[in-house]
Design a protein around this motif. Sequence first.
Motif, PDB file in Angstrom:
ATOM      1  N   VAL A   1      18.219  15.699 -39.492  1.00 10.77           N
ATOM      2  CA  VAL A   1      18.866  15.965 -38.204  1.00 10.77           C
ATOM      3  C   VAL A   1      19.251  14.682 -37.468  1.00 10.77           C
ATOM      4  CG1 VAL A   1      17.906  18.274 -37.873  1.00 10.77           C
ATOM      5  CG2 VAL A   1      16.680  16.308 -36.950  1.00 10.77           C
ATOM      6  N   GLY A   2      19.179  13.540 -38.157  1.00 13.72           N
ATOM      7  CA  GLY A   2      19.779  12.332 -37.616  1.00 13.72           C
ATOM      8  C   GLY A   2      18.868  11.247 -37.076  1.00 13.72           C
ATOM      9  N   PHE A   3      17.548  11.412 -37.161  1.00 12.98           N
ATOM     10  CA  PHE A   3      16.662  10.362 -36.668  1.00 12.98           C
ATOM     11  C   PHE A   3      16.649   9.189 -37.639  1.00 12.98           C
ATOM     12  CE2 PHE A   3      14.972  13.948 -34.271  1.00 12.98           C
ATOM     13  CZ  PHE A   3      14.765  13.375 -33.031  1.00 12.98           C
ATOM     14  N   THR A   4      16.457   7.973 -37.110  1.00  8.35           N
ATOM     15  CA  THR A   4      16.328   6.801 -37.966  1.00  8.35           C
ATOM     16  C   THR A   4      15.066   6.941 -38.815  1.00  8.35           C
ATOM     17  OG1 THR A   4      14.969   5.568 -36.396  1.00  8.35           O
ATOM     18  CG2 THR A   4      17.372   5.325 -36.190  1.00  8.35           C
ATOM     19  N   GLU A   5      14.969   6.132 -39.850  1.00 10.07           N
ATOM     20  CA  GLU A   5      13.798   6.209 -40.729  1.00 10.07           C
ATOM     21  C   GLU A   5      12.501   5.971 -39.949  1.00 10.07           C
ATOM     22  OE1 GLU A   5      11.878   4.116 -44.678  1.00 10.07           O
ATOM     23  OE2 GLU A   5      14.007   3.865 -44.280  1.00 10.07           O
TER      24      GLU A   5
ATOM     25  N   CYS B   1       7.566   8.310 -37.443  1.00  7.93           N
ATOM     26  CA  CYS B   1       6.721   8.443 -36.262  1.00  7.93           C
ATOM     27  C   CYS B   1       6.665   9.899 -35.808  1.00  7.93           C
ATOM     28  CB  CYS B   1       7.264   7.553 -35.142  1.00  7.93           C
ATOM     29  SG  CYS B   1       6.332   7.665 -33.598  1.00  7.93           S
ATOM     30  N   LEU B   2       7.831  10.537 -35.723  1.00 10.27           N
ATOM     31  CA  LEU B   2       7.891  11.938 -35.295  1.00 10.27           C
ATOM     32  C   LEU B   2       7.146  12.847 -36.255  1.00 10.27           C
ATOM     33  CD1 LEU B   2      11.542  12.191 -34.072  1.00 10.27           C
ATOM     34  CD2 LEU B   2       9.531  12.883 -32.782  1.00 10.27           C
ATOM     35  N   ALA B   3       7.318  12.628 -37.543  1.00 12.16           N
ATOM     36  CA  ALA B   3       6.658  13.476 -38.536  1.00 12.16           C
ATOM     37  C   ALA B   3       5.140  13.388 -38.392  1.00 12.16           C
ATOM     38  CB  ALA B   3       7.085  13.074 -39.947  1.00 12.16           C
ATOM     39  N   ALA B   4       4.636  12.183 -38.186  1.00 10.01           N
ATOM     40  CA  ALA B   4       3.189  12.010 -38.040  1.00 10.01           C
ATOM     41  C   ALA B   4       2.672  12.732 -36.798  1.00 10.01           C
ATOM     42  CB  ALA B   4       2.846  10.519 -37.963  1.00 10.01           C
ATOM     43  N   ARG B   5       3.404  12.634 -35.717  1.00  6.73           N
ATOM     44  CA  ARG B   5       2.958  13.247 -34.462  1.00  6.73           C
ATOM     45  C   ARG B   5       3.231  14.749 -34.420  1.00  6.73           C
ATOM     46  NH1 ARG B   5       3.405   8.790 -29.915  1.00  6.73           N
ATOM     47  NH2 ARG B   5       3.083   6.981 -31.230  1.00  6.73           N
ATOM     48  N   ALA B   6       4.378  15.168 -34.918  1.00  5.60           N
ATOM     49  CA  ALA B   6       4.761  16.581 -34.847  1.00  5.60           C
ATOM     50  C   ALA B   6       3.843  17.448 -35.699  1.00  5.60           C
ATOM     51  CB  ALA B   6       6.210  16.759 -35.282  1.00  5.60           C
ATOM     52  N   GLY B   7       3.399  16.916 -36.817  1.00  4.51           N
ATOM     53  CA  GLY B   7       2.498  17.678 -37.681  1.00  4.51           C
ATOM     54  C   GLY B   7       1.209  18.066 -36.983  1.00  4.51           C
TER      55      GLY B   7
ATOM     56  N   ASP C   1       8.000   9.082 -26.963  1.00  9.59           N
ATOM     57  CA  ASP C   1       6.779   8.336 -27.294  1.00  9.59           C
ATOM     58  C   ASP C   1       7.035   7.370 -28.447  1.00  9.59           C
ATOM     59  OD1 ASP C   1       5.424   9.765 -25.349  1.00  9.59           O
ATOM     60  OD2 ASP C   1       4.380  11.080 -26.780  1.00  9.59           O
ATOM     61  N   CYS C   2       7.750   7.837 -29.468  1.00 13.49           N
ATOM     62  CA  CYS C   2       8.030   6.986 -30.630  1.00 13.49           C
ATOM     63  C   CYS C   2       8.926   5.816 -30.256  1.00 13.49           C
ATOM     64  CB  CYS C   2       8.660   7.815 -31.749  1.00 13.49           C
ATOM     65  SG  CYS C   2       7.500   8.962 -32.549  1.00 13.49           S
ATOM     66  N   VAL C   3       9.937   6.073 -29.452  1.00 14.38           N
ATOM     67  CA  VAL C   3      10.835   4.998 -29.015  1.00 14.38           C
ATOM     68  C   VAL C   3      10.063   3.981 -28.178  1.00 14.38           C
ATOM     69  CG1 VAL C   3      12.832   4.455 -27.564  1.00 14.38           C
ATOM     70  CG2 VAL C   3      12.938   6.362 -29.184  1.00 14.38           C
ATOM     71  N   ARG C   4       9.231   4.472 -27.270  1.00 22.06           N
ATOM     72  CA  ARG C   4       8.426   3.579 -26.431  1.00 22.06           C
ATOM     73  C   ARG C   4       7.508   2.710 -27.303  1.00 22.06           C
ATOM     74  NH1 ARG C   4       7.912   6.684 -22.572  1.00 22.06           N
ATOM     75  NH2 ARG C   4       6.444   8.118 -23.500  1.00 22.06           N
ATOM     76  N   THR C   5       6.870   3.305 -28.287  1.00 21.28           N
ATOM     77  CA  THR C   5       5.994   2.567 -29.187  1.00 21.28           C
ATOM     78  C   THR C   5       6.771   1.495 -29.951  1.00 21.28           C
ATOM     79  OG1 THR C   5       4.510   4.448 -29.415  1.00 21.28           O
ATOM     80  CG2 THR C   5       4.396   2.788 -31.152  1.00 21.28           C
ATOM     81  N   ARG C   6       7.955   1.870 -30.444  1.00 17.43           N
ATOM     82  CA  ARG C   6       8.790   0.920 -31.181  1.00 17.43           C
ATOM     83  C   ARG C   6       9.220  -0.238 -30.284  1.00 17.43           C
ATOM     84  NH1 ARG C   6      14.114   1.702 -31.509  1.00 17.43           N
ATOM     85  NH2 ARG C   6      13.915   3.967 -31.553  1.00 17.43           N
ATOM     86  N   MET C   7       9.626   0.083 -29.054  1.00 12.91           N
ATOM     87  CA  MET C   7      10.087  -0.961 -28.126  1.00 12.91           C
ATOM     88  C   MET C   7       8.937  -1.896 -27.745  1.00 12.91           C
ATOM     89  SD  MET C   7      13.257  -0.346 -27.943  1.00 12.91           S
ATOM     90  CE  MET C   7      13.859  -1.294 -26.572  1.00 12.91           C
TER      91      MET C   7
ATOM     92  N   VAL D   1       9.583  18.019 -29.157  1.00 14.09           N
ATOM     93  CA  VAL D   1      10.276  17.014 -29.961  1.00 14.09           C
ATOM     94  C   VAL D   1      10.854  15.916 -29.066  1.00 14.09           C
ATOM     95  CG1 VAL D   1      12.233  16.609 -31.513  1.00 14.09           C
ATOM     96  CG2 VAL D   1      10.741  18.581 -31.876  1.00 14.09           C
ATOM     97  N   ALA D   2      11.388  16.285 -27.919  1.00 17.21           N
ATOM     98  CA  ALA D   2      11.921  15.279 -26.989  1.00 17.21           C
ATOM     99  C   ALA D   2      10.819  14.357 -26.487  1.00 17.21           C
ATOM    100  CB  ALA D   2      12.619  15.972 -25.817  1.00 17.21           C
TER     101      ALA D   2
END
Length: 86
Positions: A8-12, A17-23, A75-81, A69-70
Amino acid sequence: MYGTMRDVGFTEADARCLAARAGRQLSVRQLRTLQRAAGSLDQPVLEMPVGDVIAAIRTHVDGDTLAVVARLSADCVRTRMEGQAN
């Protein structure tokens, strides 16, 4: 879950990050709705009109799931930044 997020278009990095948290935070039903949305896309997200992507997601994914998901995405973007700042 990682593959679905990539589909659905998320970067790798964000998809991992999302997969780990969403699970941990989404139910099996919610995860399946995301898979159905990804499976309904007939071409890569970046090649699709925005309206078509939104329609596919709206057809398969409820508002509560999108809200989670939002939040996880933020959270993932904040962690990356924060990691880039260090």
